[in-house]
Write a protein that holds these residues in place. Structure first.
Motif, PDB file in Angstrom:
ATOM      1  N   LEU A   1      -5.680   3.077  -3.926  1.00 23.60           N
ATOM      2  CA  LEU A   1      -5.928   1.809  -3.034  1.00 23.60           C
ATOM      3  C   LEU A   1      -7.160   1.136  -3.055  1.00 23.60           C
ATOM      4  CD1 LEU A   1      -3.470   3.165   0.244  1.00 23.60           C
ATOM      5  CD2 LEU A   1      -3.139   1.091  -1.255  1.00 23.60           C
ATOM      6  N   ARG A   2      -8.148   1.987  -3.075  1.00 22.23           N
ATOM      7  CA  ARG A   2      -9.294   1.181  -2.895  1.00 22.23           C
ATOM      8  C   ARG A   2      -9.456   0.441  -4.197  1.00 22.23           C
ATOM      9  NH1 ARG A   2     -13.754   2.334  -5.607  1.00 22.23           N
ATOM     10  NH2 ARG A   2     -13.035   4.620  -6.034  1.00 22.23           N
ATOM     11  N   LEU A   3      -9.150   0.964  -5.308  1.00 23.62           N
ATOM     12  CA  LEU A   3      -9.293   0.262  -6.642  1.00 23.62           C
ATOM     13  C   LEU A   3      -8.322  -0.964  -6.698  1.00 23.62           C
ATOM     14  CD1 LEU A   3      -9.390   3.175  -9.171  1.00 23.62           C
ATOM     15  CD2 LEU A   3     -11.346   1.635  -8.754  1.00 23.62           C
ATOM     16  N   VAL A   4      -7.069  -0.964  -6.130  1.00 25.15           N
ATOM     17  CA  VAL A   4      -6.422  -2.015  -6.304  1.00 25.15           C
ATOM     18  C   VAL A   4      -6.676  -2.990  -5.195  1.00 25.15           C
ATOM     19  CG1 VAL A   4      -3.959  -2.904  -5.515  1.00 25.15           C
ATOM     20  CG2 VAL A   4      -3.913  -0.759  -6.655  1.00 25.15           C
ATOM     21  N   SER A   5      -7.153  -2.850  -3.972  1.00 24.93           N
ATOM     22  CA  SER A   5      -7.822  -3.579  -3.110  1.00 24.93           C
ATOM     23  C   SER A   5      -9.139  -4.363  -3.666  1.00 24.93           C
ATOM     24  CB  SER A   5      -8.051  -2.979  -1.857  1.00 24.93           C
ATOM     25  OG  SER A   5      -6.946  -2.507  -1.159  1.00 24.93           O
ATOM     26  N   GLU A   6      -9.992  -3.584  -4.108  1.00 29.99           N
ATOM     27  CA  GLU A   6     -11.126  -4.247  -4.952  1.00 29.99           C
ATOM     28  C   GLU A   6     -10.964  -5.135  -6.044  1.00 29.99           C
ATOM     29  OE1 GLU A   6     -13.738  -0.957  -6.146  1.00 29.99           O
ATOM     30  OE2 GLU A   6     -14.325  -0.517  -4.047  1.00 29.99           O
ATOM     31  N   THR A   7      -9.993  -4.639  -6.994  1.00 27.70           N
ATOM     32  CA  THR A   7      -9.613  -5.827  -7.958  1.00 27.70           C
ATOM     33  C   THR A   7      -8.962  -6.854  -7.483  1.00 27.70           C
ATOM     34  OG1 THR A   7      -9.207  -3.884  -9.243  1.00 27.70           O
ATOM     35  CG2 THR A   7      -8.422  -5.851 -10.339  1.00 27.70           C
ATOM     36  N   ALA A   8      -7.991  -6.818  -6.516  1.00 29.03           N
ATOM     37  CA  ALA A   8      -7.294  -8.158  -5.850  1.00 29.03           C
ATOM     38  C   ALA A   8      -8.553  -8.913  -5.382  1.00 29.03           C
ATOM     39  CB  ALA A   8      -6.426  -7.587  -4.799  1.00 29.03           C
ATOM     40  N   ALA A   9      -9.328  -8.439  -4.677  1.00 28.71           N
ATOM     41  CA  ALA A   9     -10.543  -9.185  -3.948  1.00 28.71           C
ATOM     42  C   ALA A   9     -11.122 -10.110  -5.170  1.00 28.71           C
ATOM     43  CB  ALA A   9     -11.238  -8.331  -3.024  1.00 28.71           C
ATOM     44  N   ASN A  10     -11.667  -9.159  -6.272  1.00 27.31           N
ATOM     45  CA  ASN A  10     -12.335  -9.952  -7.389  1.00 27.31           C
ATOM     46  C   ASN A  10     -11.817 -11.144  -7.868  1.00 27.31           C
ATOM     47  OD1 ASN A  10     -14.464  -8.071  -6.684  1.00 27.31           O
ATOM     48  ND2 ASN A  10     -13.778  -6.583  -8.300  1.00 27.31           N
ATOM     49  N   LEU A  11     -10.259 -10.803  -8.161  1.00 23.24           N
ATOM     50  CA  LEU A  11      -9.425 -11.911  -8.539  1.00 23.24           C
ATOM     51  C   LEU A  11      -9.234 -13.022  -7.572  1.00 23.24           C
ATOM     52  CD1 LEU A  11      -6.772  -9.798 -10.477  1.00 23.24           C
ATOM     53  CD2 LEU A  11      -8.866 -11.149 -11.584  1.00 23.24           C
ATOM     54  N   GLY A  12      -9.709 -12.852  -6.404  1.00 24.99           N
ATOM     55  CA  GLY A  12      -9.551 -14.112  -5.311  1.00 24.99           C
ATOM     56  C   GLY A  12      -8.144 -13.992  -4.709  1.00 24.99           C
ATOM     57  N   LEU A  13      -7.429 -13.032  -4.744  1.00 22.95           N
ATOM     58  CA  LEU A  13      -6.194 -13.033  -3.998  1.00 22.95           C
ATOM     59  C   LEU A  13      -6.373 -12.964  -2.520  1.00 22.95           C
ATOM     60  CD1 LEU A  13      -4.090 -10.425  -6.239  1.00 22.95           C
ATOM     61  CD2 LEU A  13      -4.426 -12.697  -6.580  1.00 22.95           C
ATOM     62  N   ARG A  14      -5.347 -13.121  -1.864  1.00 21.49           N
ATOM     63  CA  ARG A  14      -5.340 -13.258  -0.445  1.00 21.49           C
ATOM     64  C   ARG A  14      -6.029 -12.092   0.242  1.00 21.49           C
ATOM     65  NH1 ARG A  14       0.189 -14.887   2.204  1.00 21.49           N
ATOM     66  NH2 ARG A  14       0.918 -13.957   0.611  1.00 21.49           N
ATOM     67  N   GLN A  15      -6.875 -12.149   1.292  1.00 22.06           N
ATOM     68  CA  GLN A  15      -7.462 -11.163   2.067  1.00 22.06           C
ATOM     69  C   GLN A  15      -6.054 -10.371   2.505  1.00 22.06           C
ATOM     70  OE1 GLN A  15     -10.139 -12.197   5.228  1.00 22.06           O
ATOM     71  NE2 GLN A  15     -10.737 -10.010   5.492  1.00 22.06           N
ATOM     72  N   GLY A  16      -6.250  -8.964   2.535  1.00 21.74           N
ATOM     73  CA  GLY A  16      -5.147  -7.993   2.855  1.00 21.74           C
ATOM     74  C   GLY A  16      -3.740  -8.207   2.199  1.00 21.74           C
ATOM     75  N   VAL A  17      -3.921  -8.760   0.966  1.00 20.05           N
ATOM     76  CA  VAL A  17      -2.641  -8.602   0.178  1.00 20.05           C
ATOM     77  C   VAL A  17      -2.127  -7.142  -0.051  1.00 20.05           C
ATOM     78  CG1 VAL A  17      -3.861  -8.560  -1.881  1.00 20.05           C
ATOM     79  CG2 VAL A  17      -1.680  -9.793  -1.866  1.00 20.05           C
TER      80      VAL A  17
ATOM     81  N   SER B   1       1.080  -1.252   0.102  1.00 22.93           N
ATOM     82  CA  SER B   1       0.167   0.112  -0.077  1.00 22.93           C
ATOM     83  C   SER B   1       0.929   1.395  -0.034  1.00 22.93           C
ATOM     84  CB  SER B   1      -0.971  -0.013   1.027  1.00 22.93           C
ATOM     85  OG  SER B   1      -0.097   0.069   2.408  1.00 22.93           O
ATOM     86  N   SER B   2       2.017   1.116   0.585  1.00 21.49           N
ATOM     87  CA  SER B   2       2.926   2.395   0.498  1.00 21.49           C
ATOM     88  C   SER B   2       3.477   2.578  -0.783  1.00 21.49           C
ATOM     89  CB  SER B   2       4.048   2.057   1.781  1.00 21.49           C
ATOM     90  OG  SER B   2       3.643   1.848   2.839  1.00 21.49           O
ATOM     91  N   ILE B   3       3.691   1.499  -1.531  1.00 22.23           N
ATOM     92  CA  ILE B   3       4.180   1.539  -2.769  1.00 22.23           C
ATOM     93  C   ILE B   3       3.188   2.365  -3.734  1.00 22.23           C
ATOM     94  CG2 ILE B   3       4.736   0.174  -4.960  1.00 22.23           C
ATOM     95  CD1 ILE B   3       5.898  -2.034  -3.169  1.00 22.23           C
ATOM     96  N   VAL B   4       1.894   1.794  -3.428  1.00 22.45           N
ATOM     97  CA  VAL B   4       0.966   2.316  -4.333  1.00 22.45           C
ATOM     98  C   VAL B   4       0.773   4.189  -3.916  1.00 22.45           C
ATOM     99  CG1 VAL B   4      -1.722   2.489  -4.651  1.00 22.45           C
ATOM    100  CG2 VAL B   4      -0.624   0.351  -4.397  1.00 22.45           C
TER     101      VAL B   4
END
Length: 209
Positions: free
Chosen positions: A114-130, A94-97
């Protein structure tokens, strides 16, 4: 549109491409494949004006990519490199973003990045809190997918994606297909270096080096 016309690339005294011509329109995907050492990654760098072509030319939206114009055109490009291991050290993702979107060229998107990255990661099924994990805690596939997500939300005209240094699983390859298809659907030209058949299948243009 990105166009390469009769491009000749050389490295270490060896000719890698003798007369390469190809183009990718806005909203299209170009897949570049070939054996190791054939010049795939070098070609992406030529598309950014980071390495010179020995002959021929590269143009972006009809304008020649030359030394004087390369820095300007790079502002319109998002790039995902091949080697990801030590890029960001031990930073939290998140600091990198936040650092990326604090740059003047991206500042207007800081609030939603950050919200867009988190939402997209969740939609792809990546680990929670990645997105709150350190770079060193992420798998190679997670690093690669997160950087493609970052490239997507920057909304650049051209997105260049090099193949990862480690082979992706079938599931992660499908994630890449989903992401690059969405980037193209939104109007960007996408160039992907990959030997994955699945990625070649969704590309509008395929080039073998």
């Amino acid at each position: 549109m990105l166009e390469a016309k009769r491009v000749k690339l050389e490295a270490g005294g060896r000719v890698l491409t003798a007369s390469l011509s190809t183009a990718v329109e806005d909203g299209q995907i170009l897949c570049i494949s070939g054996r190791e050492g054939s010049g795939k990654s070098l070609l992406l760098k030529a598309f950014m004006g980071l390495v010179p072509v020995s002959d021929g030319f590269v143009s972006f939206d009809g304008e020649l990519l030359i030394t004087e114009s390369a820095e300007y055109f790079r502002r319109m490009i998002a790039y995902v490199p091949q080697h990801l291991s030590a890029i960001y050290g031990d930073d939290v993702f998140s600091s990198i973003v936040s650092t990326l979107f604090s740059l003047e060229v991206n500042r207007q998107k800081t609030a939603t990045a950050l919200r867009l990255v988190s939402e997209t990661a969740a939609n792809l099924g990546l680990r929670q809190g990645v997105t709150e994990m350190r770079w060193t805690e992420l798998t190679m596939a997670e690093r690669y997918l997160l950087l493609i997500i970052l490239a997507a939300i920057q909304e650049k005209s051209l997105v260049l994606i090099d193949e990862p240094s480690a082979k992706l699983s079938e599931r992660d390859t499908e994630h890449v297909v989903t992401l690059i298809s969405e980037i193209a659907r939104k109007g960007a030209a996408v160039v992907v270096v990959s030997n994955e058949i699945r990625i070649a299948e969704v590309a509008n243009v395929n080039v073998m080096l």
